[in-house]
Design an enzyme around this catalytic site. Structure first.
Site, PDB file in Angstrom:
ATOM      1  N   HIS A 213     -14.739   8.303  20.707  1.00  0.00           N
ATOM      2  CA  HIS A 213     -15.436   7.881  22.127  1.00  0.00           C
ATOM      3  C   HIS A 213     -15.575   6.512  22.331  1.00  0.00           C
ATOM      4  CE1 HIS A 213     -15.256  12.191  23.377  1.00  0.00           C
ATOM      5  NE2 HIS A 213     -16.081  12.620  22.270  1.00  0.00           N
TER       6      HIS A 213
ATOM      7  N   HIS B  96     -15.252  11.978  15.424  1.00  0.00           N
ATOM      8  CA  HIS B  96     -15.320  12.440  16.697  1.00  0.00           C
ATOM      9  C   HIS B  96     -15.801  11.599  17.837  1.00  0.00           C
ATOM     10  CE1 HIS B  96     -15.106  15.634  20.106  1.00  0.00           C
ATOM     11  NE2 HIS B  96     -16.358  14.880  20.569  1.00  0.00           N
ATOM     12  N   GLU B  97     -17.082  11.121  17.326  1.00  0.00           N
ATOM     13  CA  GLU B  97     -17.900  10.110  18.524  1.00  0.00           C
ATOM     14  C   GLU B  97     -17.566   8.785  18.501  1.00  0.00           C
ATOM     15  OE1 GLU B  97     -20.150  10.954  20.506  1.00  0.00           O
ATOM     16  OE2 GLU B  97     -20.114  13.172  20.150  1.00  0.00           O
TER      17      GLU B  97
END
Length: 207
Positions: A24, A20-21
């Site tokens: 980003h 998820h990170e």
């Protein structure tokens, strides 16, 4: 939940948070900001991302207490909004990238599980593993979509809403921490049924 399945659940949660990170960071890089790359955050190395409270302590407490929902977070991947080439459009894309990746993982493994079950090719072990991956990523996506700071949903709304809403968003941000803490411990009654419904729609399996 058995001990071995709880351990696997925790491992899946950690790596789903990391992916998820990283999403980003990749989105920010694509939009013109190399900050995450320069800081070595576009990596699957857990040591670069783990937040001890959000990635380890809280998830373990929720798993061991059989709370019905397990959530967590990692250290946010930093980016410099001034480097983003499309302003708020880029900020919105960076904000939602992690959610989209978690949803993609959930749908991919969910459809695979659906096909394997329908063709009789899914063992019990595979079904359990795939189910955990789907459910964890659905919960992470739904949790991060909540419009409270510092979650992705808040950053996304801050980027897409008109400037006239800024005073309201500042008030929401001011009270986000207590609201978020309350949600973490009581909001599972909202998120869990929605996650289970989406799980069933994708996999064809009822929980």
């Amino acid at each position: 939940m058995s001990g071995s399945l709880s351990i696997f659940y925790f491992i899946v949660l950690i790596f789903s948070i990391i992916v998820h990170e990283v999403a980003h960071g990749l989105a920010a890089e694509r939009e013109g900001d190399p900050t995450a790359r320069m800081l070595g955050r576009i990596t699957l190395n857990p040591l670069k991302h783990i937040d001890w409270m959000g990635s380890v302590i809280l998830p373990l407490i929720l798993i061991l207490s059989q709370s019905g929902i397990v959530i967590g977070w990692a250290k946010p991947v930093p980016y410099n909004a001034d480097n983003l080439k499309r302003g708020n459009k880029s900020v919105a894309l960076v904000s939602i990238a992690g959610i989209l990746v978690n949803l993609t993982i959930a749908v991919a493994f969910g459809l695979l599980l659906r096909v394997m079950v329908s063709t009789g090719g899914a063992s019990q072990s595979f079904a359990e593993i795939a189910s955990v991956i789907v459910l964890v990523n659905l919960v992470l996506a739904l949790f991060n979509a909540i419009p409270l700071a510092p979650l992705d949903g808040f950053r996304f709304l801050s980027a897409v809403l008109p400037r006239s809403t800024e005073p309201f968003m500042r008030v929401v941000e001011q009270y986000s921490l207590p609201l978020l803490l309350a949600f973490i411990f009581f909001g599972w009654k909202v998120v869990a049924p929605l996650a289970f419904t989406l799980f069933s729609l994708i996999t064809g399996i009822s929980l």
